[in-house]
Design an enzyme around this catalytic site. Structure first.
Site, PDB file in Angstrom:
ATOM      1  N   CYS A   2     -51.567  75.175  -2.904  1.00  0.00           N
ATOM      2  CA  CYS A   2     -52.748  75.746  -3.874  1.00  0.00           C
ATOM      3  C   CYS A   2     -53.368  76.889  -3.333  1.00  0.00           C
ATOM      4  O   CYS A   2     -53.120  77.389  -2.316  1.00  0.00           O
ATOM      5  CB  CYS A   2     -53.845  74.554  -3.836  1.00  0.00           C
ATOM      6  SG  CYS A   2     -53.509  72.772  -4.329  1.00  0.00           S
ATOM      7  N   ARG A  27     -48.184  79.912  -4.291  1.00  0.00           N
ATOM      8  CA  ARG A  27     -48.732  78.597  -3.485  1.00  0.00           C
ATOM      9  C   ARG A  27     -48.715  77.327  -4.198  1.00  0.00           C
ATOM     10  O   ARG A  27     -48.915  76.106  -3.731  1.00  0.00           O
ATOM     11  CB  ARG A  27     -50.268  78.833  -2.864  1.00  0.00           C
ATOM     12  CG  ARG A  27     -50.192  80.061  -2.280  1.00  0.00           C
ATOM     13  CD  ARG A  27     -51.719  80.180  -1.630  1.00  0.00           C
ATOM     14  NE  ARG A  27     -51.955  79.419  -0.835  1.00  0.00           N
ATOM     15  CZ  ARG A  27     -52.077  79.404   0.576  1.00  0.00           C
ATOM     16  NH1 ARG A  27     -51.331  80.370   1.123  1.00  0.00           N
ATOM     17  NH2 ARG A  27     -52.508  78.200   1.269  1.00  0.00           N
ATOM     18  N   TRP A  74     -50.783  72.821  -6.422  1.00  0.00           N
ATOM     19  CA  TRP A  74     -49.630  72.201  -5.938  1.00  0.00           C
ATOM     20  C   TRP A  74     -49.904  70.775  -5.905  1.00  0.00           C
ATOM     21  O   TRP A  74     -50.712  70.460  -5.081  1.00  0.00           O
ATOM     22  CB  TRP A  74     -48.989  72.951  -4.876  1.00  0.00           C
ATOM     23  CG  TRP A  74     -47.530  72.193  -4.365  1.00  0.00           C
ATOM     24  CD1 TRP A  74     -46.536  72.467  -4.991  1.00  0.00           C
ATOM     25  CD2 TRP A  74     -47.383  71.169  -3.598  1.00  0.00           C
ATOM     26  NE1 TRP A  74     -45.381  71.716  -4.610  1.00  0.00           N
ATOM     27  CE2 TRP A  74     -46.093  70.878  -3.759  1.00  0.00           C
ATOM     28  CE3 TRP A  74     -47.902  70.363  -2.875  1.00  0.00           C
ATOM     29  CZ2 TRP A  74     -45.382  70.047  -2.772  1.00  0.00           C
ATOM     30  CZ3 TRP A  74     -47.566  69.157  -1.786  1.00  0.00           C
ATOM     31  CH2 TRP A  74     -46.161  69.244  -2.027  1.00  0.00           C
ATOM     32  N   ASN A 100     -58.234  73.567  -1.645  1.00  0.00           N
ATOM     33  CA  ASN A 100     -56.507  73.630  -1.076  1.00  0.00           C
ATOM     34  C   ASN A 100     -56.526  72.724   0.239  1.00  0.00           C
ATOM     35  O   ASN A 100     -57.154  73.042   1.150  1.00  0.00           O
ATOM     36  CB  ASN A 100     -56.238  74.958  -0.961  1.00  0.00           C
ATOM     37  CG  ASN A 100     -55.155  75.233   0.105  1.00  0.00           C
ATOM     38  OD1 ASN A 100     -54.179  74.311  -0.005  1.00  0.00           O
ATOM     39  ND2 ASN A 100     -54.895  76.261   0.715  1.00  0.00           N
ATOM     40  N   GLY A 101     -55.745  71.720   0.165  1.00  0.00           N
ATOM     41  CA  GLY A 101     -55.692  70.846   1.354  1.00  0.00           C
ATOM     42  C   GLY A 101     -55.749  69.455   0.758  1.00  0.00           C
ATOM     43  O   GLY A 101     -55.607  68.992  -0.299  1.00  0.00           O
ATOM     44  N   GLU A 489     -28.419  77.351   5.108  1.00  0.00           N
ATOM     45  CA  GLU A 489     -29.003  78.139   4.454  1.00  0.00           C
ATOM     46  C   GLU A 489     -28.624  78.211   2.813  1.00  0.00           C
ATOM     47  O   GLU A 489     -29.332  78.470   1.926  1.00  0.00           O
ATOM     48  CB  GLU A 489     -29.394  79.429   5.224  1.00  0.00           C
ATOM     49  CG  GLU A 489     -30.172  80.444   4.643  1.00  0.00           C
ATOM     50  CD  GLU A 489     -31.798  79.851   4.313  1.00  0.00           C
ATOM     51  OE1 GLU A 489     -32.079  78.931   4.715  1.00  0.00           O
ATOM     52  OE2 GLU A 489     -32.302  80.981   3.655  1.00  0.00           O
ATOM     53  N   LYS A 493     -30.549  77.501  -0.590  1.00  0.00           N
ATOM     54  CA  LYS A 493     -30.940  78.556  -1.521  1.00  0.00           C
ATOM     55  C   LYS A 493     -30.371  78.267  -2.784  1.00  0.00           C
ATOM     56  O   LYS A 493     -31.119  78.361  -3.738  1.00  0.00           O
ATOM     57  CB  LYS A 493     -30.261  79.911  -1.172  1.00  0.00           C
ATOM     58  CG  LYS A 493     -30.842  80.676  -0.123  1.00  0.00           C
ATOM     59  CD  LYS A 493     -31.977  81.191  -0.235  1.00  0.00           C
ATOM     60  CE  LYS A 493     -33.243  80.401  -0.080  1.00  0.00           C
ATOM     61  NZ  LYS A 493     -33.695  80.495   1.188  1.00  0.00           N
ATOM     62  N   GLU A 496     -32.335  74.984  -4.014  1.00  0.00           N
ATOM     63  CA  GLU A 496     -33.838  75.163  -4.377  1.00  0.00           C
ATOM     64  C   GLU A 496     -33.973  75.824  -5.672  1.00  0.00           C
ATOM     65  O   GLU A 496     -35.148  75.519  -6.312  1.00  0.00           O
ATOM     66  CB  GLU A 496     -34.823  75.401  -3.296  1.00  0.00           C
ATOM     67  CG  GLU A 496     -34.628  76.921  -2.762  1.00  0.00           C
ATOM     68  CD  GLU A 496     -35.413  77.206  -1.687  1.00  0.00           C
ATOM     69  OE1 GLU A 496     -36.468  76.848  -1.600  1.00  0.00           O
ATOM     70  OE2 GLU A 496     -35.060  78.269  -0.946  1.00  0.00           O
ATOM     71  N   HIS A 512     -14.830  64.368   8.770  1.00  0.00           N
ATOM     72  CA  HIS A 512     -15.471  63.068   9.246  1.00  0.00           C
ATOM     73  C   HIS A 512     -16.236  62.456   7.832  1.00  0.00           C
ATOM     74  O   HIS A 512     -17.332  61.816   8.005  1.00  0.00           O
ATOM     75  CB  HIS A 512     -16.594  63.515  10.313  1.00  0.00           C
ATOM     76  CG  HIS A 512     -15.686  63.953  11.472  1.00  0.00           C
ATOM     77  ND1 HIS A 512     -14.849  62.921  12.194  1.00  0.00           N
ATOM     78  CD2 HIS A 512     -15.761  65.071  12.237  1.00  0.00           C
ATOM     79  CE1 HIS A 512     -14.305  63.809  13.342  1.00  0.00           C
ATOM     80  NE2 HIS A 512     -14.914  64.924  13.179  1.00  0.00           N
ATOM     81  N   LYS A 611     -44.491  78.016  -2.007  1.00  0.00           N
ATOM     82  CA  LYS A 611     -44.338  79.067  -0.990  1.00  0.00           C
ATOM     83  C   LYS A 611     -44.872  78.537   0.489  1.00  0.00           C
ATOM     84  O   LYS A 611     -44.136  78.641   1.411  1.00  0.00           O
ATOM     85  CB  LYS A 611     -44.762  80.444  -1.293  1.00  0.00           C
ATOM     86  CG  LYS A 611     -44.397  81.661  -0.282  1.00  0.00           C
ATOM     87  CD  LYS A 611     -42.739  81.835  -0.553  1.00  0.00           C
ATOM     88  CE  LYS A 611     -42.229  82.974   0.480  1.00  0.00           C
ATOM     89  NZ  LYS A 611     -40.931  82.774   0.570  1.00  0.00           N
TER      90      LYS A 611
HETATM   91  O1  M6R Z   1     -43.488  79.808   5.815  1.00  0.00           O
HETATM   92  P1  M6R Z   1     -42.337  78.939   6.510  1.00  0.00           P
HETATM   93  O2  M6R Z   1     -41.432  79.479   7.093  1.00  0.00           O
HETATM   94  O3  M6R Z   1     -43.177  78.079   7.505  1.00  0.00           O
HETATM   95  O4  M6R Z   1     -41.890  77.944   5.409  1.00  0.00           O
HETATM   96  C1  M6R Z   1     -40.872  76.891   5.949  1.00  0.00           C
HETATM   97  C2  M6R Z   1     -40.205  76.208   4.415  1.00  0.00           C
HETATM   98  O5  M6R Z   1     -41.208  75.634   3.761  1.00  0.00           O
HETATM   99  C3  M6R Z   1     -39.513  77.464   3.839  1.00  0.00           C
HETATM  100  O6  M6R Z   1     -38.627  78.076   4.403  1.00  0.00           O
HETATM  101  C4  M6R Z   1     -38.821  76.885   2.541  1.00  0.00           C
HETATM  102  O7  M6R Z   1     -37.911  75.779   3.028  1.00  0.00           O
HETATM  103  C5  M6R Z   1     -38.264  77.912   1.571  1.00  0.00           C
HETATM  104  N1  M6R Z   1     -38.577  77.524   0.183  1.00  0.00           N
HETATM  105  C6  M6R Z   1     -36.895  78.030   1.743  1.00  0.00           C
HETATM  106  O8  M6R Z   1     -36.365  78.971   0.828  1.00  0.00           O
END
Ligand code: M6R
Length: 616
Positions: A2, A27, A74, A100-101, A489, A493, A496, A512, A611
């Site tokens: 948020c 956010r 969010w 926010n929280g 990674e 990517k 997501e 395996h 984010k």
């Molecule tokens: O701000 P941070 O690096 O702590 O965030 C961690 C994850 O939430 C963040 O890397 C998330 O996995 C991204 N969406 C990946 O692209």
């Protein structure tokens, strides 16, 4: 999660708050809402994005007022709909809040308030909080600030809140625990800005105060800001910081999406990361966080890395770096697991927290636990002044500049750059690497930005490959050694931002289990660089090929062997194996980006994500 943005001063609050919310949409973007005060309160809110909020505010009357605040949500408690959107109003209609929280004990408080005659429209914890403040205000017959303070002492959880009282329309109360709040200070206190980070007010002022946990601020037009401790009411002297961020950094700069801009920023971002820290021709690495704590690092029993998501993947690369270069044992932990499993830690352990935002709730909780247990905590964060950066005993910023796209790109490569510098510095001090190798690595690291720049030029080739696989339902990503985390990674990517199911595996683990999935509809992205376990990865590729899997291989320039077998190859420039993740990850970022764009996905704001994950 948020975002909150607010304004109190002499300008129209509406455009400032709306623009601020747009910048904070990273956010969360489940719903958006705004309060404005001009003789009376007007509240507009809707499910959807800030643009949806703008669309419902067609009548200019509701856009007036030089005090206001807004929220981009969010969803945690209650589905994303109009009713659950913020702001929330108290039963009397006098108090308005954005939050926010998460208020963890909201249910017990809600039951108590219902007994006292309160009713609730939404399913949110926030509506409970604003009514608790109202109840306190009534029963204690006190001002808003005092009521907020008493109420917050009764709640458990995390919050960044802004509260407004119709009866006192020249004041906003803000408070923080666990979630961030920045306050922008205008000239001569004529105006103030409130936001989850400084981006909403960067063009108005460079003076900002970051509230600490358990602090609240009483913000009034033309008055000195007052900051108090929520627990004991003591007054705090505000620490005003000068912001370094500029407007250009948070705009798209001609790119279609922030993600694409951020992918292309990587050569400069990495240069900024090592600027002043890496002096390759003199064999010098300067990292004040490490240099000031050299003894701790050299005597450490082990390093434990805590992080989430992409940052966790950077942590996995660091495991290879620290163990190989500096011969320090490393464990890499999901912060969310680490914080709850009563880990064994001693004063001789170093906990490195990696986080782009510096606000990830699980990572923050993990380092608080590590500190309690006596470990030394080192933060590797991007956002300056963020909670994790402040909570750490020492640390290094990545200096990647603002990362707005929800999918982390430049955060990953700059994190690896900082971690490489740390590992090299320690290797040099501990004597675990020969001097000639050390110098060679420094020279090589310095060349990485230009190698990424040349790699970015093959974007059209990558786009063509993306076209072939955009309708896939599943994908596999394989890598070994330093590039196993890159496989993870790459898969993250893709899933997501394009919503294609993707899994990353160490290439040798194929046999395996995952190999059962291979058929002619399964694209397999393999990192097959000419270092480390090249021949073994080539065998893995053969195994996939003989089961009709489609191979997209990331190879080293000039490769001939994989080229003969793979359906597509993407060449990366030659570099040391330890630094290959900085290159191999680039085409995988671009592939995910193009596939997501071709599938009409919202690349910068993928569904269900945010984010900055400030809730568990
Ligand atoms: O701000 P941070 O690096 O702590 O965030 C961690 C994850 O939430 C963040 O890397 C998330 O996995 C991204 N969406 C990946 O692209």
């Amino acid at each position: 999660m948020c975002g909150i943005a607010g304004y109190i001063g002499y300008r129209d609050a509406y455009p400032i708050v709306i623009k601020g919310l747009q910048r904070l949409e990273y956010r969360g973007y489940d719903s958006a809402g705004i309060l404005l005060f001009d003789k009376d309160v007007s509240i507009s809110k809707t499910k959807g994005k800030v643009s949806d909020l703008e669309a419902i505010m067609i009548n200019g009357i509701f856009k007036k007022g030089s005090i206001g605040f807004g929220h981009t949500r969010w969803a945690t408690h209650g589905v994303p709909n109009n009713v659950n959107s913020h702001p929330h109003v108290s039963n009397s209609g006098e108090l308005v809040i954005i939050h926010n929280g998460i208020i963890e004990n909201y249910d017990a408080i809600k039951k108590e308030l219902i007994k006292r005659g309160y009713t609730f429209q939404s399913d949110t914890d926030t509506e409970v909080l604003v009514n608790l403040i109202e109840e306190v205000k009534k029963t204690h017959d006190c001002k808003l600030g005092k009521a907020v303070q008493i109420a917050l002492n009764q709640v458990i959880g995390a919050y960044a809140i802004a509260v407004f009282d119709k009866a006192k329309p020249d004041e906003i109360i803000v408070a923080k625990l666990g979630s961030p709040i920045a306050i922008g200070i205008g000239k001569e206190n004529k105006e103030f800005f409130v936001a989850s980070d400084a981006s909403p007010f960067i063009e108005y002022t460079k003076d900002a105060i970051y509230l600490e946990d358990e602090e609240m601020a009483i913000i009034r037009k033309n008055k000195e800001i007052k900051i108090r401790k929520i627990k004991d009411d003591s007054l705090i002297t505000p620490q005003v910081q000068e912001l370094k961020m500029n407007l250009e950094q948070i705009e798209k700069g001609g790119y279609d999406h922030f993600m694409l801009k951020e992918i292309h920023e990587q050569p400069n971002a990495i240069t900024d990361t090592y600027r002043g820290r890496l002096i390759a021709d003199q064999g010098i690495i300067r990292l004040s966080g490490v240099d000031n704590n050299l003894e701790k690092f050299t005597n450490a029993n082990r390093i434990i890395i805590v992080a989430c998501g992409t940052s966790w993947h950077a942590g996995l690369v660091a495991e290879y770096l620290f163990e190989d270069f500096a011969r320090i044992p490393v464990e890499v932990e999901y912060a969310s697991e680490f914080r709850y499993r009563n880990p064994i830690l001693t004063e001789k352990d170093i906990v490195i927290a990696i986080s782009q935002s510096g606000e990830t709730a699980d990572t923050l909780a993990a380092i608080k636990l590590a500190k309690e247990k006596g470990a030394f905590v080192y933060g590797v964060c991007n956002v300056v002044g963020s909670s994790i950066a402040r909570e750490s005993d020492a640390g290094s910023y990545t200096h990647a500049g603002p990362e707005i796209g929800v999918a982390s790109t430049k955060a990953f490569t700059t994190q690896i750059t900082v971690l490489s510098l740390m590992a090299l510095r320690l290797a040099n001090v501990k004597g675990t690497m020969s001097s000639s190798k050390y110098h060679m690595y420094l020279q090589e690291l310095e060349l990485i930005p230009q190698k990424i720049a040349s790699l970015l030029k093959i974007d059209d080739h990558i786009k063509e490959i993306a076209k072939t696989y955009l309708l896939s339902n599943n994908c596999l990503y394989l890598g070994r050694g330093f590039n196993f985390p890159v496989a993870l990674e790459g898969a993250l990517k893709l899933k997501e931002i394009s919503y294609i199911h993707a899994e990353g595996y160490p290439a040798a683990e194929m046999k395996h289990g995952p190999i059962a999935l291979i058929d002619d509809r399964m694209p397999v992205f393999v990192i097959a660089i000419n270092k480390g376990h090249y021949e073994k990865v080539v065998s893995n590729i053969q195994e996939i090929k003989s089961r009709k899997g489609k191979i997209i291989a990331v190879v080293t320039e000039g490769d001939t062997q994989v080229k003969e077998i793979a359906d597509h190859v993407i060449e990366i420039p030659e570099t040391e194996e330890a630094f290959t993740p900085l290159l191999t990850t680039i085409p995988l970022q671009l592939l995910s980006y193009h596939i997501a764009v071709m599938r009409n996905c919202n690349v910068d704001q993928p569904r269900n994500l945010a984010k900055s994950v400030t809730v568990e």
